[in-house]
Design an enzyme around this catalytic site. Structure first.
Site, mmCIF file in Angstrom:
data_model
loop_
_atom_site.group_PDB
_atom_site.id
_atom_site.type_symbol
_atom_site.label_atom_id
_atom_site.label_comp_id
_atom_site.label_asym_id
_atom_site.label_seq_id
_atom_site.Cartn_x
_atom_site.Cartn_y
_atom_site.Cartn_z
ATOM 1 N N GLN A 155 2.332 -5.925 -2.872
ATOM 2 C CA GLN A 155 2.693 -5.425 -1.836
ATOM 3 C C GLN A 155 4.304 -4.795 -2.006
ATOM 4 O O GLN A 155 4.504 -4.625 -2.652
ATOM 5 C CB GLN A 155 2.992 -7.751 -1.239
ATOM 6 C CG GLN A 155 1.442 -8.278 -1.205
ATOM 7 C CD GLN A 155 1.563 -9.121 -2.674
ATOM 8 O OE1 GLN A 155 1.890 -9.723 -3.152
ATOM 9 N NE2 GLN A 155 0.032 -8.889 -2.857
ATOM 10 N N ASP A 184 0.674 -0.741 -0.357
ATOM 11 C CA ASP A 184 0.301 0.248 -0.310
ATOM 12 C C ASP A 184 0.525 1.275 -0.445
ATOM 13 O O ASP A 184 0.313 2.303 0.843
ATOM 14 C CB ASP A 184 -0.973 -0.322 0.900
ATOM 15 C CG ASP A 184 -1.871 -1.368 0.968
ATOM 16 O OD1 ASP A 184 -2.155 -1.911 0.542
ATOM 17 O OD2 ASP A 184 -1.639 -1.636 2.348
ATOM 18 N N LYS A 227 2.275 2.614 -4.868
ATOM 19 C CA LYS A 227 2.876 2.011 -5.780
ATOM 20 C C LYS A 227 2.658 2.210 -7.888
ATOM 21 O O LYS A 227 3.244 2.465 -8.039
ATOM 22 C CB LYS A 227 3.368 0.339 -6.029
ATOM 23 C CG LYS A 227 4.126 0.025 -5.074
ATOM 24 C CD LYS A 227 4.521 -1.411 -4.646
ATOM 25 C CE LYS A 227 3.178 -2.160 -4.893
ATOM 26 N NZ LYS A 227 3.008 -2.353 -3.204
ATOM 27 N N GLY A 280 -3.822 -4.483 -4.060
ATOM 28 C CA GLY A 280 -5.236 -3.225 -4.659
ATOM 29 C C GLY A 280 -4.045 -2.099 -5.361
ATOM 30 O O GLY A 280 -3.922 -1.079 -4.424
ATOM 31 N N HIS A 281 -4.170 -1.895 -6.498
ATOM 32 C CA HIS A 281 -3.951 -0.678 -6.732
ATOM 33 C C HIS A 281 -4.845 0.282 -7.649
ATOM 34 O O HIS A 281 -5.546 0.464 -8.214
ATOM 35 C CB HIS A 281 -2.983 -1.164 -7.605
ATOM 36 C CG HIS A 281 -1.659 -2.028 -7.293
ATOM 37 N ND1 HIS A 281 -1.275 -2.843 -8.074
ATOM 38 C CD2 HIS A 281 -1.186 -1.968 -6.393
ATOM 39 C CE1 HIS A 281 0.162 -3.417 -7.983
ATOM 40 N NE2 HIS A 281 -0.014 -2.835 -6.608
HETATM 41 P P1 IMO Z 1 -0.648 -4.267 -2.205
HETATM 42 O O1 IMO Z 1 -0.482 -5.242 -3.828
HETATM 43 C C1 IMO Z 1 -0.956 -4.233 2.126
HETATM 44 C C2 IMO Z 1 -1.319 -8.421 3.234
HETATM 45 C C3 IMO Z 1 -2.144 -8.621 4.430
HETATM 46 C C4 IMO Z 1 -2.096 -9.790 5.327
HETATM 47 C C5 IMO Z 1 -0.728 -10.724 4.177
HETATM 48 C C6 IMO Z 1 -0.920 -12.165 3.665
HETATM 49 O O2 IMO Z 1 -1.940 -3.485 -2.723
HETATM 50 O O3 IMO Z 1 0.702 -3.796 -1.419
HETATM 51 P P2 IMO Z 1 -2.287 -12.571 1.363
HETATM 52 O O4 IMO Z 1 -3.639 -12.496 1.783
HETATM 53 O O5 IMO Z 1 -1.485 -11.901 0.280
HETATM 54 O O6 IMO Z 1 -2.438 -13.883 2.106
HETATM 55 O O7 IMO Z 1 -2.294 -11.902 3.161
HETATM 56 O O8 IMO Z 1 -0.472 -10.160 3.532
HETATM 57 N N1 IMO Z 1 -1.019 -8.293 2.503
HETATM 58 C C7 IMO Z 1 -1.107 -6.533 1.539
HETATM 59 N N2 IMO Z 1 -1.121 -5.737 2.158
HETATM 60 N N3 IMO Z 1 -1.571 -4.635 0.008
HETATM 61 C C8 IMO Z 1 -1.384 -5.437 -0.454
HETATM 62 O O9 IMO Z 1 -1.164 -5.528 -1.842
HETATM 63 C C9 IMO Z 1 -1.164 -6.680 0.577
HETATM 64 N N4 IMO Z 1 -1.144 -8.074 -0.519
HETATM 65 C C10 IMO Z 1 -1.066 -8.780 1.070
HETATM 66 O O10 IMO Z 1 -2.952 -8.322 4.916
HETATM 67 O O11 IMO Z 1 -1.515 -9.081 6.324
HETATM 68 MG MG MG Z 2 -2.775 -2.548 -1.503
#
Ligand code: IMO
Ligand code: MG
Length: 430
Positions: free
Chosen positions: A226, A14, A17, A41-42
């Protein structure tokens, strides 16, 4: 040298990016996702419309750009097709400009069920996004029960595989809970054969595609999902995602040598957030944390969960800089801090009665770390209209200078709002 750029998050995801990828896309011909799946989530604002993409690379929003989903991504076909439909409904062309690796792994409904049961069971909950990411990667590493995208295109083969796999999955699920949902192999086969046909126009050997493109001098942008601190090897294990979300994932997740990268842009927020469980030494449980959450609209794009908020953690980010090999920094959401009297940077931890400057390997150690802060004055002025570094208040420039000095990297981009125009290019890395 042909431009090969990586945009990677250096915190817990988050980091905004999507905005950086969108800004850099016009200088590239291909935009490639290499890790994760529908957990990302972008959000990108384009022509006044806000697009929320989860599985599809944000490059799809720009005409003439080839969007690619590499083999390291896990794909939930209904979600992929929904996103395609949503884009088309908004006038975005989606056809051969979106390609999907035949080697990417498929998330099936039993993965979602398994994750729901594991997360609600007694014991360790990770606070996942509930998108079946972990169970799908588990099957990939386990090999026996995995299905790859290319297999969806062969109806007989897929039915045969599901008849083998689903009874085993049903037994595993009922062992987790007698109330578990179970699945019918033939119904699932019918559904996924149809989904395979819908995916077919997009499926290809993306490894060859990327190498051919590179040989022709096409410029490639790798878009991470992530952040590095959620990387399964280098993050705050086990409170991480199940893929290599640092730059390390590019080589395995695309079959493309990371040594060809010419630029690695590390993206950081001017503060810290994280969603789900796991240690977070600089987390704020007070009104400042709440102020950051409200001002930064810190609620998850995928799950809507309120994000945990805190001060910038330079110890954690230094570790991420090292692992992801960042050359430069993009600092996001600086405007969110504008109303604060003072701003803190965590520069070391107190652990077990001593001061440490490295990032511990174990979550139970990080849980015990107390942040040691450096405090800087706030600027108490709206900066969302600034377009050059010189227009920023001296205190804001000082904060940026400190981040750059502590992390040992130049700052190339500063974002002071969601719009493309609300961006300061610092001119250091052109
Ligand atoms: P973007 O691309 C923030 C977190 C989840 C959880 C951990 C594992 O938007 O930056 P998962 O469903 O991947 O097995 O969850 O990772 N998590 C994220 N946190 N942004 C994301 O993606 C995330 N994708 C997974 O909240 O703590
Ligand atoms: Mg996200």
């Amino acid at each position: 040298m042909t431009a090969c750029t990586s945009v990677v998050g250096l915190q817990w995801g988050d980091e905004a990016k999507g905005k950086i990828v969108d800004l850099l896309t016009p200088d590239h011909d291909l935009v490639v996702r290499y890790n994760g799946g529908p957990n990302a989530g972008h959000t990108v604002v384009c022509n006044g419309k806000s697009f929320k993409l989860s599985l599809i690379p944000t490059g799809i929003l720009r005409p003439k750009v080839q969007a690619v989903i590499g083999n390291g991504v896990v794909v939930y076909p209904p979600r992929f097709l929904d996103e395609c439909d949503g884009l088309r409904a908004n006038g975005i062309e989606v056809g051969s400009n979106l390609l999907l690796s035949d080697r990417a792994h498929v998330i099936l409904p039993y993965h979602l069920e398994e994750e729901a049961l594991r997360e609600s069971a007694e014991g360790r909950s990770i606070g996942t996004t509930g998108r079946g990411i972990g169970p799908c990667y588990q099957d990939k590493a386990g090999r026996h029960l995995a299905i790859r995208v290319g297999e969806l295109l062969d109806a007989d083969h897929l039915r045969h595989r599901l008849r083998e796999i689903v009874p085993i999955k049903n037994r595993l699920l009922t062992a987790l809970s007698p109330q578990a949902k179970t699945f019918d192999p033939d119904r699932l086969a019918d559904e996924y054969i149809a989904l395979g046909q819908a995916l077919r126009p997009h499926v290809t050997d993306t490894v060859r595609l990327l190498h051919d493109a590179y040989a022709k001098g096409r410029r490639i942008l790798f878009e991470a999902a992530q952040g590095t601190l959620l990387d399964v090897d280098h993050g705050t294990f086990p409170y991480v995602t199940s893929s290599n979300s640092s730059t390390t994932g590019i080589w395995s997740g695309c079959g493309f040598p990371a040594r060809r990268l010419t630029r690695i842009v590390g993206v950081i927020k001017a503060y810290s957030t994280r969603v789900g469980q796991g240690p977070f030494p600089t987390e704020l449980h007070d009104e400042i944390g709440e102020h950051i959450r409200q001002t930064g609209r810190e609620y998850g794009t995928v799950t809507g969960r309120p994000r945990r908020c805190g001060w910038f953690d330079a110890v954690a980010v230094k570790h991420a800089v090292m692992v992801s090999g960042a050359d430069e920094l993009a600092i996001m959401l600086l405007d969110v801090l504008s109303e604060l009297d003072e701003i803190r940077i965590c520069v070391a931890y107190e652990y077990d009665g001593r001061q440490i400057e490295h990032f511990p390997a174990f979550a139970h150690q990080l849980e015990k770390c107390k942040p040691i802060y450096e405090t800087l004055p706030g600027w108490k002025r709206d900066i969302s209209g600034c377009r050059t570094l010189a227009e920023l208040p001296a205190q804001a420039r000082r904060y940026l200078d400190r981040l750059s000095a502590i992390l040992g990297l130049p700052i190339s981009i500063v974002s002071i709002g969601p719009d493309r125009e609300q961006t300061i290019f610092c001119g250091c890395c052109d």
